[in-house]
Design an enzyme around this catalytic site. Sequence first.
Site, short mmCIF file in Angstrom:
data_model
loop_
_atom_site.label_atom_id
_atom_site.label_comp_id
_atom_site.label_asym_id
_atom_site.label_seq_id
_atom_site.Cartn_x
_atom_site.Cartn_y
_atom_site.Cartn_z
N CYS A 134 30.96 38.19 8.29
CA CYS A 134 29.72 38.95 8.27
C CYS A 134 29.76 39.97 7.13
O CYS A 134 30.72 40.74 7.01
CB CYS A 134 29.55 39.66 9.62
SG CYS A 134 28.35 41.00 9.62
N HIS A 146 27.97 42.55 6.72
CA HIS A 146 27.64 43.91 7.13
C HIS A 146 28.87 44.69 7.60
O HIS A 146 28.97 45.90 7.36
CB HIS A 146 26.59 43.89 8.25
CG HIS A 146 25.30 43.29 7.83
ND1 HIS A 146 24.50 42.56 8.69
CD2 HIS A 146 24.66 43.28 6.63
CE1 HIS A 146 23.43 42.14 8.05
NE2 HIS A 146 23.50 42.56 6.80
N HIS A 147 29.79 44.00 8.29
CA HIS A 147 30.97 44.68 8.82
C HIS A 147 32.28 44.03 8.37
O HIS A 147 33.35 44.51 8.73
CB HIS A 147 30.93 44.70 10.36
CG HIS A 147 29.70 45.34 10.91
ND1 HIS A 147 28.62 44.61 11.34
CD2 HIS A 147 29.37 46.64 11.09
CE1 HIS A 147 27.67 45.42 11.76
NE2 HIS A 147 28.10 46.66 11.63
N GLN A 203 24.24 34.81 8.98
CA GLN A 203 24.03 33.45 9.48
C GLN A 203 22.70 32.88 9.02
O GLN A 203 22.60 31.68 8.73
CB GLN A 203 24.13 33.43 11.00
CG GLN A 203 24.04 32.04 11.60
CD GLN A 203 24.27 32.04 13.10
OE1 GLN A 203 25.02 32.86 13.63
NE2 GLN A 203 23.61 31.14 13.81
N HIS A 263 29.58 36.18 16.89
CA HIS A 263 29.87 37.20 15.89
C HIS A 263 30.77 38.29 16.46
O HIS A 263 30.43 38.95 17.45
CB HIS A 263 28.56 37.82 15.39
CG HIS A 263 27.70 36.86 14.64
ND1 HIS A 263 27.45 36.99 13.28
CD2 HIS A 263 27.02 35.75 15.03
CE1 HIS A 263 26.66 36.00 12.89
NE2 HIS A 263 26.39 35.24 13.93
#
Length: 204
Positions: free
Chosen positions: A92, A94-95, A133, A161
């Site tokens: 991911c 974002h993180h 995704q 996730h």
Amino acid sequence: MENIKPNYTREELYDSERIEKLAYHYREILSLLGEDPTREGLIKTPERVAKAMSFVTKGYSQDPVEIINSAIFREEYQQMVLVKDIEIFSMCEHHMMPFVGKAHVAYIPNGRITGLSKIARVVECYARRLQVQERLTVQIRDCIQKALNPIGVAVVIEASHMCMQMRGVEKLGSATTTSAFTGIFLKDTRTREEFLTLISNKYR
């Protein structure tokens, strides 16, 4: 005692300069987290993490269209070609935490087909990048559409996730499903339903 020579030799192909730079920063991160990067269990951790991250993001150095173009064949077949349950391991963006799942990819040829393994390789190529995704699903669809110009393409991804399960809302067992279609899969309800039926649980 007789000395036995191992038959296995590990071969690692990495950009040493990149690994060294990444390891330096991971060493700094360990310190900022309150750890001691010089203690025994962590001495080689920055290098290991650097190599791991290089591996899980190796898709940046690959061209998915070229992957398909390396195995294209003329074939007058105009029924669905489906490769399902393709394992996905991605990160991911974002993180920078993993999300894992499966991709189901189908297309209806228009005079050209590709090797079945190439479909899985395209999925892996895009998955081995920092991703969301939704974008991953569309990229796989668009790549196959561009390379083969088929009558239609269908992609469904189901994934869990870790950024939802290990942090934030901490909802174990949650899963996300995304889909993307082109051509006949958009226009013809029966074709789309056939695809969705084939990837459903009762056919696994």
